[in-house]
Design a protein around this motif. Structure first.
Motif, PDB file in Angstrom:
ATOM      1  N   LEU A 178       8.733  56.136  38.215  1.00 21.62           N
ATOM      2  CA  LEU A 178       8.844  56.568  36.737  1.00 21.62           C
ATOM      3  C   LEU A 178       7.739  57.552  36.875  1.00 21.62           C
ATOM      4  N   LEU A 179       8.014  58.988  36.452  1.00 24.00           N
ATOM      5  CA  LEU A 179       7.114  60.146  36.463  1.00 24.00           C
ATOM      6  C   LEU A 179       6.500  60.239  35.393  1.00 24.00           C
ATOM      7  N   ASP A 180       5.023  60.453  35.772  1.00 23.16           N
ATOM      8  CA  ASP A 180       4.197  60.929  34.877  1.00 23.16           C
ATOM      9  C   ASP A 180       4.562  62.558  34.105  1.00 23.16           C
ATOM     10  N   ASP A 181       3.860  62.867  33.156  1.00 21.18           N
ATOM     11  CA  ASP A 181       4.146  64.335  32.491  1.00 21.18           C
ATOM     12  C   ASP A 181       3.202  65.070  33.452  1.00 21.18           C
ATOM     13  N   ASP A 182       3.631  66.166  33.777  1.00 16.67           N
ATOM     14  CA  ASP A 182       3.160  67.059  34.681  1.00 16.67           C
ATOM     15  C   ASP A 182       2.733  66.559  36.126  1.00 16.67           C
ATOM     16  N   GLU A 183       3.423  65.572  36.489  1.00 19.60           N
ATOM     17  CA  GLU A 183       3.448  65.164  37.806  1.00 19.60           C
ATOM     18  C   GLU A 183       4.084  66.015  38.713  1.00 19.60           C
ATOM     19  N   VAL A 184       3.645  66.347  39.984  1.00 20.92           N
ATOM     20  CA  VAL A 184       4.130  67.212  41.010  1.00 20.92           C
ATOM     21  C   VAL A 184       4.955  66.565  42.224  1.00 20.92           C
ATOM     22  N   LEU A 185       5.943  66.728  42.405  1.00 22.51           N
ATOM     23  CA  LEU A 185       6.816  66.003  43.633  1.00 22.51           C
ATOM     24  C   LEU A 185       6.991  67.188  44.710  1.00 22.51           C
ATOM     25  N   PRO A 186       6.962  66.714  45.859  1.00 25.43           N
ATOM     26  CA  PRO A 186       6.996  67.716  46.958  1.00 25.43           C
ATOM     27  C   PRO A 186       8.759  67.803  47.118  1.00 25.43           C
ATOM     28  N   LEU A 187       8.955  68.996  47.607  1.00 21.00           N
ATOM     29  CA  LEU A 187      10.440  69.212  47.962  1.00 21.00           C
ATOM     30  C   LEU A 187      10.257  70.205  49.138  1.00 21.00           C
ATOM     31  N   GLY A 188      10.186  69.517  50.326  1.00 19.17           N
ATOM     32  CA  GLY A 188      10.045  70.375  51.423  1.00 19.17           C
ATOM     33  C   GLY A 188       8.639  71.132  51.269  1.00 19.17           C
ATOM     34  N   LYS A 189       8.809  72.481  51.215  1.00 17.83           N
ATOM     35  CA  LYS A 189       7.518  73.365  51.256  1.00 17.83           C
ATOM     36  C   LYS A 189       7.532  73.901  49.766  1.00 17.83           C
ATOM     37  N   LEU A 190       8.307  73.350  48.969  1.00 17.37           N
ATOM     38  CA  LEU A 190       8.388  73.813  47.579  1.00 17.37           C
ATOM     39  C   LEU A 190       7.491  72.564  46.809  1.00 17.37           C
ATOM     40  N   SER A 191       7.845  72.740  45.253  1.00 15.14           N
ATOM     41  CA  SER A 191       7.256  71.574  44.512  1.00 15.14           C
ATOM     42  C   SER A 191       8.198  71.503  43.293  1.00 15.14           C
ATOM     43  N   ILE A 192       8.209  70.380  42.754  1.00 16.23           N
ATOM     44  CA  ILE A 192       8.746  70.074  41.393  1.00 16.23           C
ATOM     45  C   ILE A 192       7.767  69.588  40.414  1.00 16.23           C
ATOM     46  N   ARG A 193       7.711  70.380  39.228  1.00 19.93           N
ATOM     47  CA  ARG A 193       6.869  69.910  38.202  1.00 19.93           C
ATOM     48  C   ARG A 193       7.515  69.195  37.247  1.00 19.93           C
ATOM     49  N   VAL A 194       7.240  68.022  36.662  1.00 18.49           N
ATOM     50  CA  VAL A 194       7.748  67.174  35.681  1.00 18.49           C
ATOM     51  C   VAL A 194       7.392  67.842  34.374  1.00 18.49           C
ATOM     52  N   ILE A 195       8.174  67.990  33.223  1.00 21.15           N
ATOM     53  CA  ILE A 195       7.853  68.789  32.047  1.00 21.15           C
ATOM     54  C   ILE A 195       8.458  67.625  30.996  1.00 21.15           C
ATOM     55  N   HIS A 196       7.557  67.152  30.118  1.00 18.47           N
ATOM     56  CA  HIS A 196       8.005  66.204  29.215  1.00 18.47           C
ATOM     57  C   HIS A 196       8.700  67.142  27.997  1.00 18.47           C
ATOM     58  N   LEU A 197      10.026  66.756  27.752  1.00 16.12           N
ATOM     59  CA  LEU A 197      10.635  67.613  26.743  1.00 16.12           C
ATOM     60  C   LEU A 197      11.465  66.661  25.797  1.00 16.12           C
ATOM     61  N   PRO A 198      10.654  65.960  25.072  1.00 15.21           N
ATOM     62  CA  PRO A 198      11.343  65.179  24.021  1.00 15.21           C
ATOM     63  C   PRO A 198      11.995  65.672  22.856  1.00 15.21           C
ATOM     64  N   GLY A 199      12.762  64.895  21.996  1.00 13.50           N
ATOM     65  CA  GLY A 199      13.579  65.618  20.925  1.00 13.50           C
ATOM     66  C   GLY A 199      14.873  64.978  21.056  1.00 13.50           C
ATOM     67  N   HIS A 200      15.590  65.382  21.868  1.00 13.06           N
ATOM     68  CA  HIS A 200      17.006  64.761  22.131  1.00 13.06           C
ATOM     69  C   HIS A 200      17.079  63.225  22.092  1.00 13.06           C
ATOM     70  N   THR A 201      16.033  62.611  23.397  1.00 15.32           N
ATOM     71  CA  THR A 201      15.501  61.327  23.495  1.00 15.32           C
ATOM     72  C   THR A 201      14.168  61.393  23.712  1.00 15.32           C
ATOM     73  N   PRO A 202      13.535  60.361  23.540  1.00 16.04           N
ATOM     74  CA  PRO A 202      12.104  60.261  23.825  1.00 16.04           C
ATOM     75  C   PRO A 202      11.672  60.321  25.280  1.00 16.04           C
ATOM     76  N   ASP A 203      12.582  59.922  26.160  1.00 21.99           N
ATOM     77  CA  ASP A 203      12.312  59.911  27.497  1.00 21.99           C
ATOM     78  C   ASP A 203      12.392  61.128  28.276  1.00 21.99           C
ATOM     79  N   HIS A 204      13.051  62.012  27.444  1.00 22.57           N
ATOM     80  CA  HIS A 204      13.456  63.265  28.264  1.00 22.57           C
ATOM     81  C   HIS A 204      12.364  64.161  28.806  1.00 22.57           C
ATOM     82  N   VAL A 205      12.808  64.743  30.169  1.00 22.38           N
ATOM     83  CA  VAL A 205      11.968  65.758  31.069  1.00 22.38           C
ATOM     84  C   VAL A 205      12.735  66.437  31.569  1.00 22.38           C
ATOM     85  N   GLY A 206      12.185  67.736  31.912  1.00 19.06           N
ATOM     86  CA  GLY A 206      12.483  68.717  32.679  1.00 19.06           C
ATOM     87  C   GLY A 206      12.039  68.861  34.075  1.00 19.06           C
TER      88      GLY A 206
END
Length: 308
Positions: A131-159
């Protein structure tokens, strides 16, 4: 800030539910994530099949990708996720086990719909690997993935922001489609407006990859996966420059009152809060999902005697 190096992005459209699925890879290491996969479902026969998911696996195999995570933007109400099938298939094919990940607020969504559909806690507690925190950063090889909380459509929604790309799910649609409904439990038009403004505050060349596309037939007949921030600010019919929160919220609420529920809402939600696991089978080997029966007032007069 977006990474200077950009990922490889495979865009795969599933036409029955109008869903965009994404395979995103680090070009150097070939580490890969799958975003918002689809498990095929035939509502006339209540049958699931895996053609769409197998197509993803075929692409991954042909490109030599190494799947490190399977990401969900939210608990979808219009299609079944293939996340658990993909995970198990990759393991059986001798690959490492990718985590199934979703935003941390999925727990409240799970409890809401588990109560509605009578699902036991054992079938949904702990089914997501992470379960991912807001603004958590995940590794993707030498790149990174930033989790963005984007509620409205549903409360759990992230990008998920990877390089100068954000995989936004249903938090914003292409400019000629506009925005998603907010009338599901926990949905909120004000929150959606705020989420869309958050996305439109990103640099103008950032690409916003959407979760669905419904070509309206006004000159655009083919589905498209993304629009830039600049394009959305200029032309999104619901939140272009100059639209106020009050205008958007009033229009969105009025619009949502007219919408029918998604065709697969009950099947999708029961399946997706389980992270794509099959419902448990009974003593006869059958698996069930609940579909609410809408009974007109006074139906017992048809011969259904009241109890007690």
């Amino acid at each position: 800030m977006a990474d200077n190096q950009q990922p490889l992005i495979e865009t795969i459209f599933e036409p029955k539910t109008c869903t965009w699925q994404y395979i995103v890879a680090d070009p150097e290491t070939k580490d890969t994530v799958i975003i918002d996969s689809v498990l095929d479902y035939d509502s006339t026969t209540n049958t699931i099949s895996t053609g769409s998911a197998d197509n993803l696996l075929s692409i991954i195999e042909s490109k030599g990708y190494n799947v490190v995570a399977i990401l969900e933007t939210h608990a979808h109400a219009d299609h079944l996720t293939a996340s658990r099938y993909l995970q198990q298939k990759l393991i059986r094919n001798g690959k490492s086990r990718p985590d199934i990940c979703i935003g941390k607020r999925i727990e409240s969504v799970q409890h809401t719909f588990a109560r509605k559909y009578g699902i036991d806690e054992a079938e949904y507690i702990g089914v997501f690997d992470k379960l991912l925190d807001d603004d958590e950063v995940l590794p993707l090889g030498k790149l990174s993935i930033r989790v963005i909380h984007l509620p409205g459509h549903t409360p759990d929604h992230v990008g998920y922001m990877i390089g100068s790309n954000v995989f936004v799910g249903d938090s914003i649609f292409l400019s000629d489609v506009g925005s998603a409904r907010c009338d599901f439990p926990g949905g909120d038009a004000k929150a959606l407006f705020s989420s869309m403004m958050k996305l439109l505050a990103l640099p103008p060349d950032v690409r916003l990859y959407t979760g669905h596309d419904y070509p309206p037939g006004d000159g655009r007949t083919e589905p498209q996966p993304f629009a830039t921030v600049a394009e959305q600010k200029a032309r999104n019919k619901h939140v272009h420059d100059g639209v106020t929160e009050e205008q958007f919220v009033t229009w969105r609420r009025q619009r949502d009152e007219t919408l029918a529920e998604p065709k697969l809402i009950h099947q999708s939600l029961q399946f997706n809060i389980r992270a794509g696991q099959l419902p448990k089978s009974n003593e006869h080997g059958h698996r069930f999902m609940h579909v609410p029966l809408k009974v007109p007032e006074g139906a017992w007069n048809w011969g259904i005697a009241p109890q007690g």
